[in-house]
Design a protein around this motif. Structure first.
Motif, PDB file in Angstrom:
ATOM      1  N   ILE A  84       0.850  -1.191   0.000  1.00  0.00           N
ATOM      2  CA  ILE A  84       0.000   0.000   0.000  1.00  0.00           C
ATOM      3  C   ILE A  84       0.883   1.237   0.000  1.00  0.00           C
ATOM      4  O   ILE A  84       1.846   1.328   0.758  1.00  0.00           O
ATOM      5  CB  ILE A  84      -0.925   0.008   1.229  1.00  0.00           C
ATOM      6  CG1 ILE A  84      -1.845  -1.221   1.181  1.00  0.00           C
ATOM      7  CG2 ILE A  84      -1.729   1.300   1.295  1.00  0.00           C
ATOM      8  CD1 ILE A  84      -2.689  -1.401   2.409  1.00  0.00           C
ATOM      9  N   VAL A  85       0.550   2.216  -0.834  1.00  0.00           N
ATOM     10  CA  VAL A  85       1.250   3.497  -0.869  1.00  0.00           C
ATOM     11  C   VAL A  85       0.325   4.539  -0.257  1.00  0.00           C
ATOM     12  O   VAL A  85      -0.831   4.653  -0.648  1.00  0.00           O
ATOM     13  CB  VAL A  85       1.636   3.894  -2.313  1.00  0.00           C
ATOM     14  CG1 VAL A  85       2.319   5.245  -2.327  1.00  0.00           C
ATOM     15  CG2 VAL A  85       2.520   2.826  -2.929  1.00  0.00           C
ATOM     16  N   VAL A  86       0.829   5.301   0.713  1.00  0.00           N
ATOM     17  CA  VAL A  86       0.029   6.308   1.412  1.00  0.00           C
ATOM     18  C   VAL A  86       0.613   7.682   1.123  1.00  0.00           C
ATOM     19  O   VAL A  86       1.812   7.890   1.256  1.00  0.00           O
ATOM     20  CB  VAL A  86       0.062   6.049   2.942  1.00  0.00           C
ATOM     21  CG1 VAL A  86      -0.716   7.117   3.671  1.00  0.00           C
ATOM     22  CG2 VAL A  86      -0.483   4.678   3.253  1.00  0.00           C
ATOM     23  N   SER A  87      -0.233   8.631   0.720  1.00  0.00           N
ATOM     24  CA  SER A  87       0.259   9.996   0.508  1.00  0.00           C
ATOM     25  C   SER A  87       0.318  10.723   1.838  1.00  0.00           C
ATOM     26  O   SER A  87      -0.184  10.254   2.844  1.00  0.00           O
ATOM     27  CB  SER A  87      -0.650  10.728  -0.484  1.00  0.00           C
ATOM     28  OG  SER A  87      -1.931  10.893   0.071  1.00  0.00           O
ATOM     29  N   GLU A 134       5.183  -4.231  10.057  1.00  0.00           N
ATOM     30  CA  GLU A 134       6.194  -4.769  10.969  1.00  0.00           C
ATOM     31  C   GLU A 134       5.743  -6.087  11.596  1.00  0.00           C
ATOM     32  O   GLU A 134       6.573  -6.923  11.940  1.00  0.00           O
ATOM     33  CB  GLU A 134       6.535  -3.732  12.042  1.00  0.00           C
ATOM     34  CG  GLU A 134       7.308  -2.551  11.487  1.00  0.00           C
ATOM     35  CD  GLU A 134       7.741  -1.543  12.517  1.00  0.00           C
ATOM     36  OE1 GLU A 134       8.807  -0.932  12.303  1.00  0.00           O
ATOM     37  OE2 GLU A 134       7.021  -1.348  13.526  1.00  0.00           O
ATOM     38  N   ALA A 135       4.422  -6.287  11.707  1.00  0.00           N
ATOM     39  CA  ALA A 135       3.888  -7.541  12.249  1.00  0.00           C
ATOM     40  C   ALA A 135       3.781  -8.622  11.182  1.00  0.00           C
ATOM     41  O   ALA A 135       3.385  -9.752  11.463  1.00  0.00           O
ATOM     42  CB  ALA A 135       2.515  -7.290  12.871  1.00  0.00           C
ATOM     43  N   ASN A 151       9.222  -4.291   5.045  1.00  0.00           N
ATOM     44  CA  ASN A 151       9.350  -3.608   3.760  1.00  0.00           C
ATOM     45  C   ASN A 151       8.685  -2.231   3.849  1.00  0.00           C
ATOM     46  O   ASN A 151       7.571  -2.038   3.379  1.00  0.00           O
ATOM     47  CB  ASN A 151       8.698  -4.480   2.677  1.00  0.00           C
ATOM     48  CG  ASN A 151       8.954  -3.942   1.298  1.00  0.00           C
ATOM     49  OD1 ASN A 151       9.841  -3.140   1.080  1.00  0.00           O
ATOM     50  ND2 ASN A 151       8.144  -4.391   0.358  1.00  0.00           N
ATOM     51  N   ILE A 152       9.378  -1.282   4.477  1.00  0.00           N
ATOM     52  CA  ILE A 152       8.842   0.067   4.683  1.00  0.00           C
ATOM     53  C   ILE A 152       9.785   1.057   4.018  1.00  0.00           C
ATOM     54  O   ILE A 152      10.989   1.080   4.294  1.00  0.00           O
ATOM     55  CB  ILE A 152       8.682   0.368   6.186  1.00  0.00           C
ATOM     56  CG1 ILE A 152       7.700  -0.643   6.798  1.00  0.00           C
ATOM     57  CG2 ILE A 152       8.213   1.799   6.398  1.00  0.00           C
ATOM     58  CD1 ILE A 152       7.599  -0.584   8.298  1.00  0.00           C
ATOM     59  N   PHE A 153       9.227   1.868   3.120  1.00  0.00           N
ATOM     60  CA  PHE A 153      10.016   2.801   2.321  1.00  0.00           C
ATOM     61  C   PHE A 153       9.529   4.218   2.595  1.00  0.00           C
ATOM     62  O   PHE A 153       8.372   4.533   2.350  1.00  0.00           O
ATOM     63  CB  PHE A 153       9.867   2.446   0.835  1.00  0.00           C
ATOM     64  CG  PHE A 153      10.721   3.255  -0.080  1.00  0.00           C
ATOM     65  CD1 PHE A 153      12.101   3.142  -0.045  1.00  0.00           C
ATOM     66  CD2 PHE A 153      10.142   4.129  -0.975  1.00  0.00           C
ATOM     67  CE1 PHE A 153      12.900   3.886  -0.902  1.00  0.00           C
ATOM     68  CE2 PHE A 153      10.931   4.883  -1.838  1.00  0.00           C
ATOM     69  CZ  PHE A 153      12.314   4.751  -1.803  1.00  0.00           C
ATOM     70  N   VAL A 154      10.416   5.074   3.135  1.00  0.00           N
ATOM     71  CA  VAL A 154      10.064   6.455   3.478  1.00  0.00           C
ATOM     72  C   VAL A 154      10.967   7.401   2.707  1.00  0.00           C
ATOM     73  O   VAL A 154      12.188   7.226   2.687  1.00  0.00           O
ATOM     74  CB  VAL A 154      10.238   6.716   4.990  1.00  0.00           C
ATOM     75  CG1 VAL A 154       9.716   8.097   5.355  1.00  0.00           C
ATOM     76  CG2 VAL A 154       9.553   5.651   5.818  1.00  0.00           C
ATOM     77  N   THR A 155      10.365   8.395   2.055  1.00  0.00           N
ATOM     78  CA  THR A 155      11.145   9.400   1.342  1.00  0.00           C
ATOM     79  C   THR A 155      10.686  10.788   1.775  1.00  0.00           C
ATOM     80  O   THR A 155       9.571  10.957   2.258  1.00  0.00           O
ATOM     81  CB  THR A 155      10.947   9.301  -0.189  1.00  0.00           C
ATOM     82  OG1 THR A 155       9.584   9.606  -0.498  1.00  0.00           O
ATOM     83  CG2 THR A 155      11.311   7.935  -0.710  1.00  0.00           C
ATOM     84  N   PRO A 156      11.544  11.809   1.589  1.00  0.00           N
ATOM     85  CA  PRO A 156      11.085  13.174   1.848  1.00  0.00           C
ATOM     86  C   PRO A 156      10.099  13.597   0.756  1.00  0.00           C
ATOM     87  O   PRO A 156      10.046  12.985  -0.310  1.00  0.00           O
ATOM     88  CB  PRO A 156      12.369  14.004   1.787  1.00  0.00           C
ATOM     89  CG  PRO A 156      13.342  13.175   1.025  1.00  0.00           C
ATOM     90  CD  PRO A 156      12.942  11.740   1.208  1.00  0.00           C
TER      91      PRO A 156
END
Length: 85
Positions: free
Chosen positions: A4-7, A22-23, A46-51
């Motif tokens: 899922i991609v969240v804005s 994470e679970a 699998n968590i991807f965070v960008t500015p």
């Protein structure tokens, strides 16, 4: 598994999705943030965070410069195209 991609603007939803990822209940989560603590946090899974940087793409910059040029040229010709009343 789902990814899922969240804005931006969905902090509580994002936190719940991170917890599920994470679970092991989600395949991945991707989102943007300008908070240094969020950007540098070590996540499990699998968590991807960008500015926030969508405005920096080649296409977005090209369009933005085109609008600026058109606005400046129209103003010098006294034919304002993007006037704010």
């Amino acid at each position: 598994m789902k990814v899922i991609v969240v804005s931006n603007g969905f902090e509580s939803v994002t936190e719940r999705l991170i917890a599920k990822c994470e679970a092991g209940e989600l395949g991945g989560v991707a989102f943007e943030s300008d908070d240094p603590q969020i950007l540098t946090k070590n996540y499990k899974g699998n968590i991807f965070v960008t500015p926030h940087n969508a405005h920096c793409s080649h296409e977005a910059m090209k369009r933005m410069f085109s609008i600026w040029i058109d606005s400046i040229c129209s103003t010098t010709k006294e034919d304002i195209i993007n006037q704010v009343n």
